[in-house]
Write an enzyme that holds these catalytic residues in place. Structure first.
Site, mmCIF file in Angstrom:
data_model
loop_
_atom_site.group_PDB
_atom_site.id
_atom_site.type_symbol
_atom_site.label_atom_id
_atom_site.label_comp_id
_atom_site.label_asym_id
_atom_site.label_seq_id
_atom_site.Cartn_x
_atom_site.Cartn_y
_atom_site.Cartn_z
ATOM 1 N NE ARG A 28 -4.066 -1.926 1.994
ATOM 2 C CZ ARG A 28 -5.101 -2.039 2.806
ATOM 3 N NH1 ARG A 28 -5.230 -1.214 3.819
ATOM 4 N NH2 ARG A 28 -6.007 -2.946 2.593
ATOM 5 C CG ASP A 54 -14.554 8.934 5.732
ATOM 6 O OD1 ASP A 54 -15.198 7.885 5.939
ATOM 7 O OD2 ASP A 54 -13.312 9.007 5.812
HETATM 8 C C1 SAM Z 1 -14.754 0.565 7.277
HETATM 9 S S1 SAM Z 1 -15.235 2.174 6.693
HETATM 10 C C2 SAM Z 1 -16.966 2.138 7.068
HETATM 11 C C3 SAM Z 1 -17.805 2.871 6.031
HETATM 12 C C4 SAM Z 1 -19.307 2.811 6.253
HETATM 13 N N1 SAM Z 1 -19.706 3.529 7.445
HETATM 14 C C5 SAM Z 1 -19.786 1.391 6.295
HETATM 15 O O1 SAM Z 1 -20.138 0.907 7.367
HETATM 16 O O2 SAM Z 1 -19.822 0.743 5.271
HETATM 17 C C6 SAM Z 1 -14.526 3.223 7.952
HETATM 18 C C7 SAM Z 1 -14.417 4.675 7.569
HETATM 19 O O3 SAM Z 1 -14.183 5.439 8.740
HETATM 20 C C8 SAM Z 1 -13.373 6.552 8.406
HETATM 21 N N2 SAM Z 1 -12.755 7.083 9.626
HETATM 22 C C9 SAM Z 1 -11.783 6.517 10.380
HETATM 23 N N3 SAM Z 1 -11.500 7.304 11.426
HETATM 24 C C10 SAM Z 1 -12.317 8.392 11.361
HETATM 25 C C11 SAM Z 1 -12.504 9.563 12.160
HETATM 26 N N4 SAM Z 1 -11.768 9.772 13.249
HETATM 27 N N5 SAM Z 1 -13.416 10.469 11.766
HETATM 28 C C12 SAM Z 1 -14.158 10.259 10.660
HETATM 29 N N6 SAM Z 1 -14.043 9.175 9.871
HETATM 30 C C13 SAM Z 1 -13.131 8.251 10.218
HETATM 31 C C14 SAM Z 1 -12.414 5.973 7.398
HETATM 32 O O4 SAM Z 1 -11.862 7.005 6.580
HETATM 33 C C15 SAM Z 1 -13.303 4.997 6.618
HETATM 34 O O5 SAM Z 1 -13.820 5.592 5.456
#
Ligand code: SAM
Lengths: 113, 252, 165
Positions: free
Chosen positions: B16, B118
């Site tokens: 990555r 996000d």
């Molecule tokens: C596994 S994805 C989940 C996406 C969606 N909510 C779902 O359940 O399908 C996790 C997301 O959380 C975001 N993320 C991680 N830490 C975060 C933070 N402190 N504030 C906002 N978003 C965050 C990441 O960028 C990523 O896009």
């Protein structure tokens, strides 16, 4: 086996509940197969799922209109296949009044020869 | 997230980060990582490359069944004609658009505004564009829904403008104050709390409380709960799915 | 938009790369990062095999994948989920190679102007006769350390293998 129409193979497998069909096949296209399969009363309970690299909007619309239940565009992961198969089989189960057990069939796309 | 990689998955870091290392002109990934200590400008890109943005349409299904079978009908029964939704940590937007599709399909009289947020600029931009690859539209989107709400444009599928107009995407960190535009009737906060420690989870849930409309509904990921973290919430069964609501006393 | 006579259609090289990588990540490797764009000098293909499909659009675009036979055997095992030591016959090889180019070619169709019918895949020991057709895109990758090339050719109209409606 070039001359074998996919439909004939299905007849030998009355337990088939799900049929995965490629668009691009020798002898007949998957689309033609769906059209033909849907004319057969005895196959109305079989779930037809297109699984193909063809992904034009118009093709998906035509396949669904002809009676395909789902449409998976290649490439796919095992999870995608299971999810789509489950989704379309759930529809099938709802339609089907009596419990029936059966296997999964795949028509091997252009590899039918 | 970055710090908790299973052993044996180190090569993932390598693969990555390799593109970043290459575009930064580093000789290899190791020297790129050494350079990070001094070059703060690259930190965002690294976090982004190592973060899981995995998502899908109608992910887990049950939340959307609950939305359709219980949450939205209840709001409509209360006379609501407009509903506000926050899709927090929305990744590339599938969750937010899945809500828009549910409403368009089953509650056409309802108007909707959705805020999708996000941490990552890159995913927010992608969500905003509303363009998805063939592989992405395969994940969870029934074919009939695909042809109804998407148009093909070259290699991607583009969400219908009338759905895109209902969603605003913004960059936002869950550790900061919640986005303006509330209070929200429905908050989706799924598959992100798992990355936080308990204190941070509690903090984030507290912030969500502050923007949840009275009687509002919270959806968490299948592996997440408020239980043992923030007692203000209670778990409620709704049309086959579990949702979280603030306990009466606090909601009033 | 129609292709101006004399000028070659352009295709988005990054999109082509992504298509190939998505295919490998999902149906061959189960994860991204195994098929990677090559850089530097490409190692020669050993005992090369060729597989192609033709996309019939405003013009005919041939999508051609070339790979060394032993790499192709590995690819066949991965795609057909065969054991590591399974001997690969020509039929299995043709199945797998054909699948690779069918999926990649079908996806690339969306990048080609007026992309219509897709031909059935062909597999051969020698590069197909493209009749001196111009190359419109060339990408090479390494997969498990071995090279694999993906090229697009702009065939003269009415050339190529027949597609289906
Ligand atoms: C596994 S994805 C989940 C996406 C969606 N909510 C779902 O359940 O399908 C996790 C997301 O959380 C975001 N993320 C991680 N830490 C975060 C933070 N402190 N504030 C906002 N978003 C965050 C990441 O960028 C990523 O896009």
């Amino acid at each position: 086996m070039t001359a074998v129409r996919p439909s004939i193979r299905l007849e030998a497998h009355p337990d088939v509940v799900l049929c995965c069909i490629d668009w691009n096949m020798p002898v007949m296209t998957g689309f033609e197969f769906v059209v033909e399969a849907r004319k057969r009363q005895e196959w109305r309970d079989i779930t037809l799922m297109m699984v193909t690299t063809e992904g034009e909007h118009d093709q998906i619309v035509r396949a669904l209109a002809a009676g395909a239940h789902e449409y998976v565009i290649k490439p796919f992961t095992p999870e995608i296949m299971l999810d789509k198969a489950r989704g379309s089989l759930a529809c099938w189960t709802r339609r089907c009044r009596h419990e029936r057990r059966g296997g999964l069939a795949s028509h091997g796309g252009w590899r039918g020869h | 997230m970055p710090s908790r990689l299973e052993s044996g998955k180190e090569y993932l870091v390598e693969s990555r980060l390799a593109p970043l290392a290459r575009s930064a002109g580093s000789a290899d990934v190791d020297s790129y990582i050494r350079g990070l200590r001094t070059n703060v400008a690259h930190h965002d890109a690294v976090v982004d490359a190592l973060t899981t943005n995995e998502t899908s349409w109608f992910r887990d299904r049950a939340p959307f069944t609950a939305l359709k079978g219980s949450v939205l009908p209840d709001l409509i029964a209360k006379g609501r004609r407009h509903v506000k939704v926050w899709s927090a940590a929305c990744s590339t937007g599938q969750e937010a658009y899945s809500v828009a599709i549910t409403v368009a399909d089953d509650f056409p009289a309802l108007t909707l505004s959705i805020v999708g947020t996000d941490l990552s600029d890159r995913v927010v931009e992608r969500a905003r564009a509303g363009q998805y690859t063939q592989l992405e539209v395969n994940r969870g989107l029934p074919a009939a829904t695909l042809v109804k709400y998407f148009q093909r444009s070259g290699p991607t599928f583009e969400i219908a403008p009338r759905l895109r107009q209902q969603v605003t995407f913004r960059k936002h960190n869950l550790l900061d104050a919640p986005p303006v535009g509330g209070p929200y009737d429905v908050v989706f906060l799924r598959n992100v709390l798992i990355y936080f420690d308990v204190a941070t989870k509690r903090d984030v849930l507290r912030r969500v409380r502050s923007v949840l409309a009275p009687g509002g509904t919270l959806f968490l990921g299948a592996a997440e709960t408020t239980i043992g973290i923030d007692d203000a919430w209670e778990r409620v069964e709704a049309a086959g799915g579990s949702v979280y609501r603030l306990k009466e006393a606090k909601a009033a | 938009m129609s292709a101006v006579a004399g000028s070659l259609p352009t295709v988005d090289g990054e999109a082509i790369e992504a298509i190939a990588q998505d295919f490998f990540a999902t149906m061959v490797d189960g994860e991204h990062g195994v098929l990677v764009p090559g850089y530097g000098e490409m190692a020669p293909l050993v005992d090369a095999r060729f597989t192609w499909v033709d996309v019939h659009g405003e013009t005919v675009t041939r999508v051609l994948v070339a790979v060394g036979r032993s790499t192709g055997d590995m690819l066949t095992r991965a795609l057909l989920a065969l054991p590591d030591d399974a001997p690969i016959g020509d039929a299995d090889f043709a199945d797998a190679a054909g699948e690779v180019v069918n999926v990649i070619g079908g996806n690339i169709k969306s990048l080609v102007h007026g992309g219509g019918a897709l031909s059935l895949p062909q597999v051969a020991d020698a590069a197909p006769d493209c009749g001196g057709a111009p190359l419109i895109s060339e990408t090479w990758f390494t997969w498990r350390g071995a090279p694999l090339t993906l090229t697009l050719w702009n065939l003269p109209e009415h050339a190529g293998s027949a597609g289906r409606p």
